[in-house]
Design an enzyme around this catalytic site. Structure first.
Site, PDB file in Angstrom:
ATOM      1  N   LYS A  85       0.820  -1.213   0.000  1.00 21.23           N
ATOM      2  CA  LYS A  85       0.000   0.000   0.000  1.00 21.23           C
ATOM      3  C   LYS A  85       0.856   1.266   0.000  1.00 21.23           C
ATOM      4  CE  LYS A  85      -4.333  -1.927   1.561  1.00 21.23           C
ATOM      5  NZ  LYS A  85      -3.954  -3.340   1.782  1.00 21.23           N
TER       6      LYS A  85
HETATM    7  C1  LIG Z   1      -4.600  -4.433   1.253  1.00 23.20           C
HETATM    8  C2  LIG Z   1      -3.824  -5.686   1.264  1.00 23.20           C
HETATM    9  C3  LIG Z   1      -4.134  -6.764   0.414  1.00 23.20           C
HETATM   10  C4  LIG Z   1      -5.330  -6.731  -0.531  1.00 23.20           C
HETATM   11  O1  LIG Z   1      -5.138  -5.852  -1.593  1.00 23.20           O
HETATM   12  P1  LIG Z   1      -6.400  -5.348  -2.443  1.00 23.20           P
HETATM   13  O2  LIG Z   1      -5.870  -4.307  -3.355  1.00 23.20           O
HETATM   14  O3  LIG Z   1      -7.380  -4.802  -1.444  1.00 23.20           O
HETATM   15  O4  LIG Z   1      -6.938  -6.540  -3.157  1.00 23.20           O
HETATM   16  C5  LIG Z   1      -3.341  -7.888   0.445  1.00 23.20           C
HETATM   17  N1  LIG Z   1      -2.295  -7.979   1.301  1.00 23.20           N
HETATM   18  C6  LIG Z   1      -1.965  -6.972   2.140  1.00 23.20           C
HETATM   19  C7  LIG Z   1      -0.824  -7.152   3.057  1.00 23.20           C
HETATM   20  C8  LIG Z   1      -2.699  -5.794   2.141  1.00 23.20           C
HETATM   21  O5  LIG Z   1      -2.380  -4.806   3.001  1.00 23.20           O
END
Ligand SMILES: *Cc1c(COP(=O)(O)O)cnc(C)c1O
Length: 431
Positions: free
Chosen positions: A107
């Site tokens: 993220k």
């Molecule tokens: C947010 C997140 C996901 C999922 O990603 P999306 O874009 O919501 O599908 C997977 N793994 C981690 C560690 C995350 O923080």
């Protein structure tokens, strides 16, 4: 860059408007009117390109004239300033590590890029941009660290007391500068309700320039295309063909960006969405019926999403045609029990310790394995963020990154807040 709404194709709004409003009033999501194509020439020379060069190429072709190329170059170089290694487990299987940024999760790409885009698109004479976020853990850390020190911005994060992990709490609360953390005596839903109410409050809106750092913002989707293209470049460097991406998925933003890169012409053979028991999309691809459900808590908790908000974007990319989707995307779901087996197997076979989300992707990679392909599963977080998941023998082997050791020395600067909107409002007005 012009954008339409998935609910209204005749809408045409500017990039700036999409960045500051996150989503259209018709409750659709913004999508680019025109998907630019990666040039043949660029693909021919891609093995020589760095991550930042690829990022600039992708960003400038998507965003177009809204941001001059030199300015975009500065933004890209400032935002994407960490490594994205493709680690080979064996000849036909690699793992793309997306967790080397400040919050140790993928993220960071979205949050760091969006913060700089927002700061750039705000006129300097504008009021400070006030970003309000409710978080259950991971998003908040990426947003806090993503906006830290970014000019013309201030972030206020609400998180539920006692419900985020120790590392997440440190990432949220020790920053100072333009980041404020509020520890709420309530649940994540309470935090979210307060933020929502603030956005609807006339007095707060006249005093402040409020905006959200919503995960569906187009400025978070764009930078997530970068690492798919860069993974392709790294695989090509090793003479790999027939690339398949396996993406641990919750809200389907990550895989949505991969599919956008595919529609831009990135040669990918297939995509696989890997979910935990929150299996709305795997069920949809199997049965043809999209049935959102309440979310179920799992070990891979950043994927506990029963109604993935980015799915409409993927439907839109494939003309809302399930047969088209099935040709390009498969989906598999796994239980927590499976996840623990995946974690152990990755360690036993390859001495690789993966976070629970990554382990779910590994299971799907195995499930869909074809020796003619080169399969890349995405690793979305560093395992140390989920330390309680591991058996003792693995727990002791997880290396604690320098970022975390630094945080441990810092003091928490969180303010406590009752689960009460008027207290939240008072805090905003008096600080
Ligand atoms: C947010 C997140 C996901 C999922 O990603 P999306 O874009 O919501 O599908 C997977 N793994 C981690 C560690 C995350 O923080």
């Amino acid at each position: 860059m012009k954008l339409y709404s998935t609910n209204n194709k005749s809408l045409k709004i500017s990039f700036k408007e999409a960045v500051f409003n996150s989503f259209p009033t018709d409750k659709g999501l913004y999508m680019p009117v025109k998907i630019p194509q990666i040039s043949e020439e660029f693909l021919q020379n891609i093995t020589k390109c760095s991550l930042q060069e690829i990022a600039l190429e992708a960003a400038s072709s998507l965003i177009g004239e809204d941001i001059p190329k030199q300015d975009l170059k500065n933004i890209v170089e400032d935002a994407i300033n960490f490594e994205v290694p493709l680690v080979s487990l064996y000849d036909q299987l690699g793992v793309l590590e997306l967790f080397h940024g400040p919050s140790l999760a993928f993220k960071d790409f979205g949050a760091r890029f969006m913060s700089r885009i927002m700061s750039y698109l705000s006129n300097s004479k504008d009021k400070t941009l006030d970003i309000l976020v409710a978080t259950s853990g991971d998003t908040g850390g990426a947003v806090a660290l993503g906006f830290l020190g970014v000019k013309g911005t201030r972030v206020t994060i609400l998180y539920p007391k006692g419900k985020v992990s120790e590392i997440q709490k440190q990432q949220l609360t020790t920053n100072g500068q333009n980041i404020r953390a509020l520890e709420v005596e309530g649940t994540f839903d309470d935090c979210q309700a307060m933020v929502k109410e603030a956005f609807n409050d006339a007095e707060l809106n006249s005093r402040f320039r409020l905006t959200s750092a919503n995960s569906i913002n187009i400025a978070r989707l764009i930078p997530q295309t970068f690492y798919y293209i860069y993974a392709y470049a790294q695989a090509k460097r090793n003479n790999k063909n027939n690339i398949v991406f396996v993406v641990p998925s919750g809200n389907f933003g990550n895989i949505g960006a991969g599919l956008l890169a595919y529609k831009m012409g990135l040669p990918v053979k297939h995509f696989i969405a890997a979910t935990n028991v929150n299996d709305t999309v795997p069920q949809y691809l199997k049965k043809g019926l999209y049935t959102p459900k309440p979310s179920i808590q799992t070990l891979s908790n950043a994927m506990d999403v029963g109604n993935p908000s980015n799915w409409v974007r993927i439907m839109d990319l494939f003309d809302n045609n399930i047969e088209n989707i099935r040709k390009t995307i498969s989906a598999y779901s796994y239980t927590d029990e499976d996840t623990l087996i995946g974690i152990n197997e990755l360690y036993e076979k390859y001495k690789y310790i993966a976070c629970p989300h990554t382990a779910v992707a590994y299971l799907a990679a195995k499930n869909h394995f074809n020796p003619l392909n080169y399969t890349i599963f995405l690793s979305t977080a560093h395992p140390c963020k989920f330390i309680d998941v591991y058996p003792k023998n693995l727990k002791d082997k997880i290396e604690i990154p320098e970022q975390v050791k630094q945080l441990e020395k810092k003091k928490s600067l969180a303010h406590s807040l009752k689960n009460n909107f008027s207290d939240f409002k008072d805090f905003l007005l008096s600080n």
